[in-house]
Write a protein that holds these residues in place. Structure first.
Motif, PDB file in Angstrom:
ATOM      1  N   VAL A 180      40.739  31.138  39.480  1.00 48.23           N
ATOM      2  CA  VAL A 180      40.108  31.578  40.467  1.00 48.23           C
ATOM      3  C   VAL A 180      40.461  30.737  41.693  1.00 48.23           C
ATOM      4  N   ARG A 181      40.413  31.171  43.147  1.00 45.52           N
ATOM      5  CA  ARG A 181      41.263  30.310  44.097  1.00 45.52           C
ATOM      6  C   ARG A 181      40.498  30.870  45.286  1.00 45.52           C
ATOM      7  N   ILE A 182      40.532  30.092  46.147  1.00 49.03           N
ATOM      8  CA  ILE A 182      39.780  30.576  47.498  1.00 49.03           C
ATOM      9  C   ILE A 182      40.851  29.913  48.620  1.00 49.03           C
ATOM     10  N   GLU A 183      41.007  30.603  49.563  1.00 50.12           N
ATOM     11  CA  GLU A 183      42.258  30.329  50.333  1.00 50.12           C
ATOM     12  C   GLU A 183      41.733  30.639  51.857  1.00 50.12           C
ATOM     13  N   PRO A 184      42.239  29.856  53.150  1.00 49.80           N
ATOM     14  CA  PRO A 184      41.768  30.241  54.544  1.00 49.80           C
ATOM     15  C   PRO A 184      42.022  31.671  54.742  1.00 49.80           C
ATOM     16  N   SER A 185      40.998  32.250  55.686  1.00 50.90           N
ATOM     17  CA  SER A 185      41.247  33.306  56.043  1.00 50.90           C
ATOM     18  C   SER A 185      40.346  33.872  57.216  1.00 50.90           C
ATOM     19  N   GLN A 186      40.764  34.595  58.191  1.00 51.30           N
ATOM     20  CA  GLN A 186      39.723  34.949  59.073  1.00 51.30           C
ATOM     21  C   GLN A 186      38.732  35.781  58.653  1.00 51.30           C
ATOM     22  N   GLN A 187      38.957  36.322  57.363  1.00 49.38           N
ATOM     23  CA  GLN A 187      37.775  37.463  56.993  1.00 49.38           C
ATOM     24  C   GLN A 187      37.258  36.681  55.667  1.00 49.38           C
ATOM     25  N   THR A 188      36.145  37.260  55.134  1.00 49.52           N
ATOM     26  CA  THR A 188      35.685  36.897  53.996  1.00 49.52           C
ATOM     27  C   THR A 188      35.939  38.028  53.072  1.00 49.52           C
ATOM     28  N   ILE A 189      36.904  37.653  52.151  1.00 52.25           N
ATOM     29  CA  ILE A 189      37.298  38.669  51.185  1.00 52.25           C
ATOM     30  C   ILE A 189      37.528  38.186  49.818  1.00 52.25           C
ATOM     31  N   PHE A 190      37.073  39.217  48.986  1.00 48.74           N
ATOM     32  CA  PHE A 190      37.064  39.102  47.229  1.00 48.74           C
ATOM     33  C   PHE A 190      38.240  40.020  46.765  1.00 48.74           C
ATOM     34  N   ASP A 191      39.169  39.484  46.292  1.00 48.67           N
ATOM     35  CA  ASP A 191      40.340  40.038  45.645  1.00 48.67           C
ATOM     36  C   ASP A 191      40.549  39.725  44.254  1.00 48.67           C
ATOM     37  N   PHE A 192      40.217  40.704  43.362  1.00 46.87           N
ATOM     38  CA  PHE A 192      39.949  40.531  41.887  1.00 46.87           C
ATOM     39  C   PHE A 192      40.795  41.413  40.975  1.00 46.87           C
ATOM     40  N   SER A 193      41.488  40.940  40.003  1.00 47.92           N
ATOM     41  CA  SER A 193      42.427  41.510  38.985  1.00 47.92           C
ATOM     42  C   SER A 193      41.874  41.206  37.691  1.00 47.92           C
ATOM     43  N   ILE A 194      41.818  42.484  36.877  1.00 46.09           N
ATOM     44  CA  ILE A 194      41.469  42.230  35.295  1.00 46.09           C
ATOM     45  C   ILE A 194      42.514  42.815  34.446  1.00 46.09           C
ATOM     46  N   ASP A 195      42.621  42.554  33.161  1.00 40.39           N
ATOM     47  CA  ASP A 195      43.557  43.179  32.310  1.00 40.39           C
ATOM     48  C   ASP A 195      42.878  43.099  30.874  1.00 40.39           C
ATOM     49  N   PHE A 196      42.259  44.205  30.444  1.00 37.92           N
ATOM     50  CA  PHE A 196      41.733  44.208  29.138  1.00 37.92           C
ATOM     51  C   PHE A 196      42.561  45.203  28.205  1.00 37.92           C
ATOM     52  N   ALA A 197      42.769  44.930  27.212  1.00 34.70           N
ATOM     53  CA  ALA A 197      43.344  45.747  26.238  1.00 34.70           C
ATOM     54  C   ALA A 197      42.447  46.771  25.471  1.00 34.70           C
ATOM     55  N   HIS A 198      41.796  47.741  26.388  1.00 36.70           N
ATOM     56  CA  HIS A 198      40.901  48.695  26.017  1.00 36.70           C
ATOM     57  C   HIS A 198      41.373  49.764  26.741  1.00 36.70           C
ATOM     58  N   PRO A 199      41.266  51.077  26.163  1.00 33.10           N
ATOM     59  CA  PRO A 199      41.709  52.242  26.867  1.00 33.10           C
ATOM     60  C   PRO A 199      40.791  52.500  27.999  1.00 33.10           C
ATOM     61  N   ALA A 200      39.729  52.287  28.147  1.00 37.26           N
ATOM     62  CA  ALA A 200      38.724  52.598  29.312  1.00 37.26           C
ATOM     63  C   ALA A 200      38.870  51.685  30.436  1.00 37.26           C
ATOM     64  N   ILE A 201      39.822  50.543  30.345  1.00 42.65           N
ATOM     65  CA  ILE A 201      39.762  49.362  31.175  1.00 42.65           C
ATOM     66  C   ILE A 201      41.109  49.206  31.753  1.00 42.65           C
ATOM     67  N   ARG A 202      42.045  48.650  30.845  1.00 40.11           N
ATOM     68  CA  ARG A 202      43.415  48.316  31.011  1.00 40.11           C
ATOM     69  C   ARG A 202      43.381  47.338  32.309  1.00 40.11           C
ATOM     70  N   GLN A 203      44.413  47.463  33.157  1.00 39.67           N
ATOM     71  CA  GLN A 203      44.469  46.609  34.411  1.00 39.67           C
ATOM     72  C   GLN A 203      43.735  47.386  35.565  1.00 39.67           C
ATOM     73  N   GLN A 204      43.164  46.637  36.173  1.00 37.63           N
ATOM     74  CA  GLN A 204      42.501  46.927  37.285  1.00 37.63           C
ATOM     75  C   GLN A 204      42.341  45.932  38.702  1.00 37.63           C
ATOM     76  N   SER A 205      42.462  46.524  39.704  1.00 33.80           N
ATOM     77  CA  SER A 205      42.382  45.603  40.791  1.00 33.80           C
ATOM     78  C   SER A 205      41.757  45.935  41.941  1.00 33.80           C
TER      79      SER A 205
END
Length: 295
Positions: free
Chosen positions: A141-166
């Motif tokens: 998890v990381r927080i960086e300087p920005s002119q906006q408040t942004i939440f940018d998330f990625s996940i990777d589950f070895a499950h057919p209903a999830i897998r990679q999502q961003s």
């Protein structure tokens, strides 16, 4: 940009996700500079919301003071943050916040019922000046300087209903209600027996959780969003970062983040005092100008 509280007292009764017991929750207005305060009405103990009072992050975010604790605060705090509420008393008569339907839309509805009261005091904004990161293997998890408040998330589950999502969410209250608030928590059927042996997940059901077996989703109604799993991770992250007690001006980025990593991040931000600037301004333009100086 003035501080806010709710306009009137509201209450509800619900079930705790992990302990499975009924909980009465009461939300009450507080005056400026009071912050968010949790109160165990059955014990007569107040627990101020701050990173130092986070004592457990196994499957939920838990605040404690002495023997008194309040668990699973992240969904409620996510909605409170989205509504820009700075001062609030949250009373419960047991150790867990009600789970509602597993998302934060129910809390949005009760906050709509309560209304918003603007207070005669300026808000303090935590403007991020340099990147701060916490890692656990390839998870971060990381927080960086920005002119906006942004939440940018990625996940990777070895499950057919999830897998990679961003999913990248540029924060706004209306955007939160439309894009994030209805995303439910999720869990795997194979983990149920273990969780219950640890005293967790006792109140979980298909009514308040997306449940997955080895092949797919057991909930007959299916998903609310195409990327509901990662959107819920953003919902959690907003709630966990809200524990800093003030609005963030920065970009939160994560791969496979967790309550534990979020808690470590909030504590690390406060430790590195050159990483942020507390800004008290009446005009948003002035804050934007300050952020430009950091870049």
């Amino acid at each position: 940009m003035k501080q806010r509280t709710i306009a009137k007292k509201v209450e509800l009764v619900g079930i705790g996700l992990h302990k499975g017991v009924p909980v009465k929750m009461v939300l009450e207005p507080l005056e400026a500079d009071s912050g968010i305060v949790f109160y165990r009405s059955d014990l007569g103990v107040s627990i101020p919301m701050c990173p130092q009072n986070v004592t457990n992050t196994m499957m939920a975010t838990v605040l404690s003071k002495g023997e008194a604790k309040i668990s699973t605060i992240e969904h409620l705090m996510s909605a409170v943050y989205a509504y820009g509420i700075d001062n609030l008393k949250i009373s419960v008569d047991n150790e867990e916040i009600p789970i509602m339907d597993g998302s934060s839309i129910g809390y949005c509805m009760i906050l709509d019922e309560a209304g918003i009261r603007v207070l005669d005091a300026n808000r303090k904004i935590m403007a991020i000046k340099k990147p701060i990161e916490v890692k656990d293997g390839d998870k971060f998890v990381r927080i960086e300087p920005s002119q906006q408040t942004i939440f940018d998330f990625s996940i990777d589950f070895a499950h057919p209903a999830i897998r990679q999502q961003s999913y990248k969410f540029v924060f706004s209250k209306q955007g939160y209600k439309e894009e994030i608030a209805r995303a439910r928590t999720f869990g795997f059927l194979q983990d149920v027996n273990y969780l219950r042996s640890q005293g967790l997940g006792l109140g979980g059901s298909l009514n308040n959780c997306i449940v997955l077996d080895e092949n797919g989703i057991l909930n007959k109604e299916g998903l609310r969003y195409k990327e509901e799993f990662v959107r819920h991770k953003i919902l959690d992250a907003i709630g966990d970062m809200a524990i800093l007690g003030m609005p963030l001006l920065g970009s939160y980025v994560s791969f496979a983040g967790s309550h534990k990593l979020n808690s470590l991040l909030t504590k690390k931000i406060l430790e590195e005092v050159d990483a942020y600037e507390l800004v008290e301004e009446t005009e948003e333009v002035a804050i934007m100008e300050l952020v430009k100086e950091f870049e």
